[in-house]
Design a protein around this motif. Structure first.
Motif, short mmCIF file in Angstrom:
data_model
loop_
_atom_site.label_atom_id
_atom_site.label_comp_id
_atom_site.label_asym_id
_atom_site.label_seq_id
_atom_site.Cartn_x
_atom_site.Cartn_y
_atom_site.Cartn_z
N VAL A 174 3.98 -139.63 -10.46
CA VAL A 174 5.43 -139.58 -10.57
C VAL A 174 5.88 -138.13 -10.48
O VAL A 174 5.26 -137.24 -11.06
N PHE A 175 6.94 -137.90 -9.71
CA PHE A 175 7.51 -136.57 -9.52
C PHE A 175 8.79 -136.52 -10.33
O PHE A 175 9.77 -137.20 -10.02
N THR A 176 8.78 -135.70 -11.39
CA THR A 176 9.82 -135.80 -12.41
C THR A 176 10.89 -134.73 -12.33
O THR A 176 11.80 -134.71 -13.16
N GLY A 177 10.81 -133.83 -11.34
CA GLY A 177 11.86 -132.82 -11.19
C GLY A 177 12.10 -132.08 -12.49
O GLY A 177 11.17 -131.55 -13.10
N ASP A 178 13.36 -132.04 -12.92
CA ASP A 178 13.70 -131.35 -14.16
C ASP A 178 14.08 -132.32 -15.28
O ASP A 178 14.80 -131.94 -16.20
N THR A 179 13.62 -133.56 -15.18
CA THR A 179 13.81 -134.49 -16.30
C THR A 179 12.70 -134.30 -17.32
O THR A 179 12.95 -133.93 -18.46
N LEU A 180 11.46 -134.50 -16.90
CA LEU A 180 10.30 -134.32 -17.79
C LEU A 180 9.50 -133.10 -17.36
O LEU A 180 9.16 -132.96 -16.18
N PHE A 181 9.22 -132.22 -18.31
CA PHE A 181 8.25 -131.14 -18.11
C PHE A 181 7.03 -131.44 -18.98
O PHE A 181 7.08 -132.30 -19.86
N SER A 182 5.97 -130.70 -18.78
CA SER A 182 4.85 -130.85 -19.69
C SER A 182 5.20 -130.21 -21.03
O SER A 182 5.59 -129.04 -21.09
N VAL A 183 5.15 -131.01 -22.07
CA VAL A 183 5.49 -130.62 -23.45
C VAL A 183 6.98 -130.26 -23.56
O VAL A 183 7.38 -129.56 -24.48
N GLY A 184 7.80 -130.72 -22.64
CA GLY A 184 9.22 -130.39 -22.70
C GLY A 184 10.05 -131.32 -21.84
O GLY A 184 9.57 -132.32 -21.29
N CYS A 185 11.31 -130.97 -21.71
CA CYS A 185 12.22 -131.70 -20.83
C CYS A 185 13.29 -130.74 -20.34
O CYS A 185 13.39 -129.62 -20.83
N GLY A 186 14.08 -131.18 -19.38
CA GLY A 186 15.13 -130.32 -18.84
C GLY A 186 16.31 -130.19 -19.78
O GLY A 186 16.53 -131.03 -20.66
N ARG A 187 17.07 -129.14 -19.58
CA ARG A 187 18.34 -128.99 -20.31
C ARG A 187 19.30 -130.10 -19.88
O ARG A 187 19.25 -130.57 -18.74
N VAL A 188 20.17 -130.46 -20.77
CA VAL A 188 21.17 -131.47 -20.47
C VAL A 188 22.44 -130.75 -20.00
O VAL A 188 23.28 -130.36 -20.79
N PHE A 189 22.53 -130.57 -18.68
CA PHE A 189 23.63 -129.80 -18.11
C PHE A 189 24.85 -130.67 -17.81
O PHE A 189 25.98 -130.29 -18.12
N GLU A 190 24.65 -131.80 -17.16
CA GLU A 190 25.78 -132.59 -16.67
C GLU A 190 25.91 -133.94 -17.35
O GLU A 190 27.01 -134.48 -17.46
#
Length: 257
Positions: A130-146
């Motif tokens: 799965v290619f998760t872009g900026d939703t899921l990072f390893s041990v993290g997740c993306g900022r909630v911008f929009e």
């Protein structure tokens, strides 16, 4: 695991990862989230491939900056989130929560709003990737911008339910800094402590920490674990708080970390 989908990591910009996809059974080649043109061209030329598809998870320029240059050079088709079709440079094929065929592989676009309102992740069930872009990072997740915290938690929850042996290819090399934050909210997590050592060894050699797996992330990524008592205690949330409330406290904490 279907080995006919080959995946190669292509570093772009400062800490972005694009991913070169090659379906050996059909000969098709794609690139996920090309932040710039030159590294992608170098990777294609090293393999002797031409580019057929560009797949974008969301509209941010560090994930789409190579679209138009690559499209012009290879006459490639651009695939991207339907909700953001007006913000994806050169888009030809808009997808949202639907299946599509990449060569002989089923690709499931999973709608994952939060970081942006139109973000999608690309899941290849047979290849267990799965290619998760900026939703899921390893041990993290993306900022909630929009989007909203509720949307982001829902999106992460959907990814956490994928088979545990699914390899997650994320948008950025943020793992080491994410671990520093995770240690402040769940310092007694043995899986996290073990992973911290592995990541330190990899980064000392300037090697990527990606891919991770959904099973690994479920065991130590605090943003997938707001129900854990130790995490709740360390973000000052009571047992009665719902998961979205705890997730929001985690995200605000990381934003200010």
């Amino acid at each position: 695991m279907d080995s006919s989908l080959q995946i190669e990591l292509v570093p772009c910009l400062r800490d972005n990862y694009a991913y070169l996809l090659h379906d050996t059974s059909s000969g098709l080649t794609g690139i996920v989230d090309p932040g710039e043109v030159a590294p992608v061209v170098a990777a294609l030329e090293a393999k002797g491939y031409k580019l057929d598809y560009i797949l974008n998870t969301h509209h941010h320029a560090d994930h789409t900056g190579g679209n138009l240059g690559l499209k012009k050079r290879y006459n490639a088709k651009v695939v991207g989130p339907k909700v953001d079709k007006d913000r994806i440079p050169g888009i030809d094929i808009p997808l949202s929560d639907e299946s599509w065929k990449f060569g002989n592989h089923e690709l499931k676009a999973i709608f994952t709003p939060g970081h942006t309102v139109g973000h999608v992740c690309y899941y290849f069930p047979e290849a267990k990737a799965v290619f998760t872009g900026d939703t899921l990072f390893s041990v993290g997740c993306g900022r909630v911008f929009e989007g909203t915290m509720d949307q982001m938690w829902s999106s992460l929850s959907a990814l956490s339910l994928l088979p545990e042996d699914t390899r997650a290819y994320v948008g950025h090399e943020y793992t080491a800094s994410n671990i520093k934050f995770a240690m402040t909210v769940e310092p007694n997590n043995q899986a996290l402590l073990a992973h911290k050592q592995q990541v330190e060894q990899l980064r000392q050699k300037d090697q990527p920490t990606i891919p991770t797996t959904i099973g690994q992330e479920n065991s130590f990524n605090p943003f997938l674990r707001p129900f854990v008592e130790e995490i709740r205690r360390n973000v000052s949330k009571p047992a009665a708080a719902d998961n979205v409330e705890v997730f929001a406290a985690l995200r605000h904490g990381k934003d200010n970390f």
